[in-house]
Design a protein around this motif. Sequence first.
Motif, PDB file in Angstrom:
ATOM      1  N   ALA A 285      15.543   1.001  -4.250  1.00 34.36           N
ATOM      2  CA  ALA A 285      14.969   2.321  -4.500  1.00 34.36           C
ATOM      3  C   ALA A 285      15.898   3.398  -3.967  1.00 34.36           C
ATOM      4  CB  ALA A 285      13.612   2.426  -3.821  1.00 34.36           C
ATOM      5  N   GLU A 286      15.873   4.563  -4.612  1.00 30.21           N
ATOM      6  CA  GLU A 286      16.548   5.749  -4.073  1.00 30.21           C
ATOM      7  C   GLU A 286      15.500   6.579  -3.358  1.00 30.21           C
ATOM      8  OE1 GLU A 286      18.880   8.069  -6.801  1.00 30.21           O
ATOM      9  OE2 GLU A 286      18.776   9.846  -5.524  1.00 30.21           O
ATOM     10  N   ASN A 287      15.782   6.952  -2.116  1.00 27.16           N
ATOM     11  CA  ASN A 287      14.776   7.626  -1.296  1.00 27.16           C
ATOM     12  C   ASN A 287      15.169   9.064  -0.979  1.00 27.16           C
ATOM     13  OD1 ASN A 287      13.440   5.118  -1.073  1.00 27.16           O
ATOM     14  ND2 ASN A 287      14.815   4.533   0.591  1.00 27.16           N
ATOM     15  N   ASP A 288      14.197   9.957  -1.134  1.00 24.28           N
ATOM     16  CA  ASP A 288      14.386  11.347  -0.715  1.00 24.28           C
ATOM     17  C   ASP A 288      13.431  11.641   0.426  1.00 24.28           C
ATOM     18  OD1 ASP A 288      16.376  12.290  -2.440  1.00 24.28           O
ATOM     19  OD2 ASP A 288      14.927  12.302  -4.088  1.00 24.28           O
ATOM     20  N   HIS A 289      13.949  12.393   1.396  1.00 24.80           N
ATOM     21  CA  HIS A 289      13.120  12.750   2.545  1.00 24.80           C
ATOM     22  C   HIS A 289      12.832  14.241   2.546  1.00 24.80           C
ATOM     23  CE1 HIS A 289      14.809   8.869   3.662  1.00 24.80           C
ATOM     24  NE2 HIS A 289      13.820   8.739   4.526  1.00 24.80           N
TER      25      HIS A 289
ATOM     26  N   LEU B 294       9.892  10.251   4.684  1.00 20.49           N
ATOM     27  CA  LEU B 294      10.074   9.819   3.290  1.00 20.49           C
ATOM     28  C   LEU B 294       9.143  10.599   2.369  1.00 20.49           C
ATOM     29  CD1 LEU B 294      11.511   7.846   1.359  1.00 20.49           C
ATOM     30  CD2 LEU B 294       9.611   6.256   1.704  1.00 20.49           C
ATOM     31  N   HIS B 295       9.704  11.136   1.300  1.00 23.12           N
ATOM     32  CA  HIS B 295       8.933  11.927   0.346  1.00 23.12           C
ATOM     33  C   HIS B 295       8.782  11.186  -0.983  1.00 23.12           C
ATOM     34  CE1 HIS B 295       7.754  15.000  -2.445  1.00 23.12           C
ATOM     35  NE2 HIS B 295       8.935  15.020  -3.010  1.00 23.12           N
ATOM     36  N   LEU B 296       9.893  10.674  -1.482  1.00 16.06           N
ATOM     37  CA  LEU B 296       9.884  10.075  -2.815  1.00 16.06           C
ATOM     38  C   LEU B 296      10.817   8.873  -2.865  1.00 16.06           C
ATOM     39  CD1 LEU B 296       8.868  10.867  -5.820  1.00 16.06           C
ATOM     40  CD2 LEU B 296      11.186  11.732  -6.125  1.00 16.06           C
ATOM     41  N   SER B 297      10.352   7.786  -3.477  1.00 17.02           N
ATOM     42  CA  SER B 297      11.230   6.648  -3.767  1.00 17.02           C
ATOM     43  C   SER B 297      11.182   6.384  -5.264  1.00 17.02           C
ATOM     44  CB  SER B 297      10.755   5.382  -3.034  1.00 17.02           C
ATOM     45  OG  SER B 297      10.871   5.535  -1.646  1.00 17.02           O
TER      46      SER B 297
ATOM     47  N   MET C  26       7.327   6.291  -6.045  1.00 23.59           N
ATOM     48  CA  MET C  26       6.303   6.414  -5.017  1.00 23.59           C
ATOM     49  C   MET C  26       6.429   7.819  -4.444  1.00 23.59           C
ATOM     50  SD  MET C  26       5.392   6.605  -1.651  1.00 23.59           S
ATOM     51  CE  MET C  26       7.080   6.705  -1.081  1.00 23.59           C
ATOM     52  N   TYR C  27       5.346   8.568  -4.492  1.00 23.78           N
ATOM     53  CA  TYR C  27       5.338   9.948  -3.996  1.00 23.78           C
ATOM     54  C   TYR C  27       4.391   9.968  -2.805  1.00 23.78           C
ATOM     55  CZ  TYR C  27       4.707  15.077  -4.315  1.00 23.78           C
ATOM     56  OH  TYR C  27       4.664  16.424  -4.070  1.00 23.78           O
ATOM     57  N   ASN C  28       4.915  10.280  -1.628  1.00 25.87           N
ATOM     58  CA  ASN C  28       4.091  10.247  -0.414  1.00 25.87           C
ATOM     59  C   ASN C  28       3.197  11.480  -0.286  1.00 25.87           C
ATOM     60  OD1 ASN C  28       4.227   7.958   1.142  1.00 25.87           O
ATOM     61  ND2 ASN C  28       5.987   8.624   2.360  1.00 25.87           N
ATOM     62  N   LEU C  29       1.969  11.275   0.130  1.00 27.15           N
ATOM     63  CA  LEU C  29       1.092  12.389   0.481  1.00 27.15           C
ATOM     64  C   LEU C  29       1.163  12.554   1.998  1.00 27.15           C
ATOM     65  CD1 LEU C  29      -1.917  11.514  -1.860  1.00 27.15           C
ATOM     66  CD2 LEU C  29      -0.145  13.248  -2.224  1.00 27.15           C
ATOM     67  N   VAL C  30       1.931  13.532   2.433  1.00 27.26           N
ATOM     68  CA  VAL C  30       2.169  13.741   3.866  1.00 27.26           C
ATOM     69  C   VAL C  30       1.525  15.063   4.288  1.00 27.26           C
ATOM     70  CG1 VAL C  30       3.912  13.936   5.676  1.00 27.26           C
ATOM     71  CG2 VAL C  30       4.362  12.502   3.679  1.00 27.26           C
TER      72      VAL C  30
ATOM     73  N   HIS D   1      -0.435   7.761  -0.936  1.00 27.26           N
ATOM     74  CA  HIS D   1       0.757   7.871  -1.778  1.00 27.26           C
ATOM     75  C   HIS D   1       0.345   7.711  -3.231  1.00 27.26           C
ATOM     76  CE1 HIS D   1       0.653   3.407  -1.537  1.00 27.26           C
ATOM     77  NE2 HIS D   1       1.198   3.483  -2.737  1.00 27.26           N
ATOM     78  N   VAL D   2       1.231   8.155  -4.090  1.00 26.06           N
ATOM     79  CA  VAL D   2       0.954   8.109  -5.528  1.00 26.06           C
ATOM     80  C   VAL D   2       2.024   7.246  -6.181  1.00 26.06           C
ATOM     81  CG1 VAL D   2       0.552   9.503  -7.590  1.00 26.06           C
ATOM     82  CG2 VAL D   2       0.158  10.500  -5.321  1.00 26.06           C
TER      83      VAL D   2
END
Lengths: 375, 375
Positions: free
Chosen positions: B214-218, B223-226, B317-321, B352-353
């Motif tokens: 996965a490519e991950n953005d923070h 972590l925000h998005l994978s 995967m979109y995190n609900l933070v 997460h979504v």
Amino acid sequence: MKIGVLGGGQLGRMMALAGYPMGLEFGLYDPTEDSCGGQVAPLYTSPFEITDTLKKFVDEHDVFTYEFENVPLELAEYIAQRKPLFPGKDALFYSQHRLTEKNLFKSLDIPVTAFSKVDDRASLLAAGDIVGIPFILKTTTLGYDGKGQYRVMSQGELNELADKLFPEEGDACQDTVYGGVSEYIAEAFVNFTRELSIVCVRDQKGDCKYYSPAENDHRDGILHLSVAPAEGLSDEHLECLQGYAKKLLEKLNYVGVLSIEFFDTPEGLVVNEFAPRVHNSGHWSMEGSITGQFENHIRAIAGLPLGDTDNRSVSAMYNLVGHDIDRAALNLSDVHVHWYGKEIKPKRKVGHVNILAESYSALKNKITEVDKLVK
Amino acid sequence: MKIGVLGGGQLGRMMALAGYPMGLEFGLYDPTEDSCGGQVAPLYTSPFEITDTLKKFVDEHDVFTYEFENVPLELAEYIAQRKPLFPGKDALFYSQHRLTEKNLFKSLDIPVTAFSKVDDRASLLAAGDIVGIPFILKTTTLGYDGKGQYRVMSQGELNELADKLFPEEGDACQDTVYGGVSEYIAEAFVNFTRELSIVCVRDQKGDCKYYSPAENDHRDGILHLSVAPAEGLSDEHLECLQGYAKKLLEKLNYVGVLSIEFFDTPEGLVVNEFAPRVHNSGHWSMEGSITGQFENHIRAIAGLPLGDTDNRSVSAMYNLVGHDIDRAALNLSDVHVHWYGKEIKPKRKVGHVNILAESYSALKNKITEVDKLVK
């Protein structure tokens, strides 16, 4: 939000498992202490009557549903007067009584086999003329897997049955299976090529969604295999099935998942019965559809929008009845075993296997593989 | 079989939800009474020490695992002497100490950035020469989301930091964040274009499977998005990632799911760290893969065969933070919201979504839709 489910068997269990990811909490109510749902949610153990435990159960939950259609109406009434109960009492009322149910289908122009009410010797003997011979005599309430049913194949058999159930004009029924029931329904035999079922769902705003109709095969009177979409289903039949489902959902002002069984006959579709609940013939949807039937049922009763019911691929549900499956089944790709946490006993549904494939032929191959692993 | 999970947060919760359909039972252990896992499984509340509750927890379960890498080693030891514990203590030992972990990577020829041990003024000042400036100084144990870390951008900053942490040669550390830690690691800055992670799993027979990297953005260090598979990943990189994962799994004689984070740099892959557990950057696999990471982790530790880890489609995967999402998100097709049943607080992961789509462009559109609904 806390959801209370009447019934703690595998259906209640799978409702809870589908609802947890939506942040919902669950409690199950069942007279049986070791109900398998109790492994995944708090279990309230008490008879299906208005007991103190039932009152506590009602107090401690916000929205109610059930996993079986024989919820006593007075219990449903008690809950519905206090908290939201979905599906409502109407659905229970119609589905608990075969005669009322058939009359409902008739009133909605959903094709139904000829039937007549039997409650004494005269009406039993008359049934031969009204619905024709052969026919099946069923109790109007209760009864499953052929219990409380009589097949009448000839005038001679009809006379014998009349002598058995109602020896003399005016006699009360002598049925030994249900201890002298007062009412039967005589239903004309349906010559069908296969059984189809459609699982559908309606939310609190009235939006309806339909799962692909499934073709169902039974073994010893118990569902064995469902394949969805049913192979070779015409667009016309699909439209009919969805139309009938829509009429029923709307007539009952229904909220939640409902399933209807049909006979596919050379003369067209004939309805058999409906169940106001998630249905064994819809279990394939857990992985086979974008949103499974359990999740959509919970979404509907929790006031959430419905999810997409499109198929991911061709799917099958293979029931584990009285038999386990070798763990090697977990090696098969896109084959998903659902064990219910129940002890294995003859004729008991202890799990099911969902099988996804790219084509019907690939699906059949996988079903053969699964079949070999059942022990 | 009863599985005991150390930790009752969302990871333990999702392990239980993934394991129930396999007929397994679960108990969770956590010091926090309202841990969200307690909504779906019995919760044993007690500190992470060898308490009477811990003993009861060990007695009442058959196989043990954990949802976080900072399980005290003596606790792991206590359990492992009595019952199977997967992953084993080795994985905990290496992952709990950044220096030990980096040395392990080095010994396995997994590319690692230059690093050196810092435990006094002299070794801190020497780090500038050994790893080069700029570098990051991290505590060797604990620390997350940047806590206990110092960025050293110039020789001047290095001197200032040396004066702050070790004012005089021979002084004990004056760190205020961790109250005077004794040991740090200096790590050379890595100029990376993106972060990649690979989630992999090994069963008790040694079979290994790999999820798509996965490519991950923070965002704000969380972590925000994978997105999986990471877009544009070369076959060479894929092979490397799987190869590194395999080496680590085998070296640790690992059982269960493990995840490794890498920096993608113009000079090639550089490992960051591994986590001996299911991982946030693998949550997309719940619907995005044929068998989700939670299910495969439970299969592995329960001695069951692993399931297929192929992608169903492009997934995110979109995190609900610290934020909820509008229920209207449930209307989006093949978008699956997982709420953890936690109260919403700043920086807290509350759900997460998972988003599935046929192409990266369709995926991006769906991510935009989801983004609009976060509130």
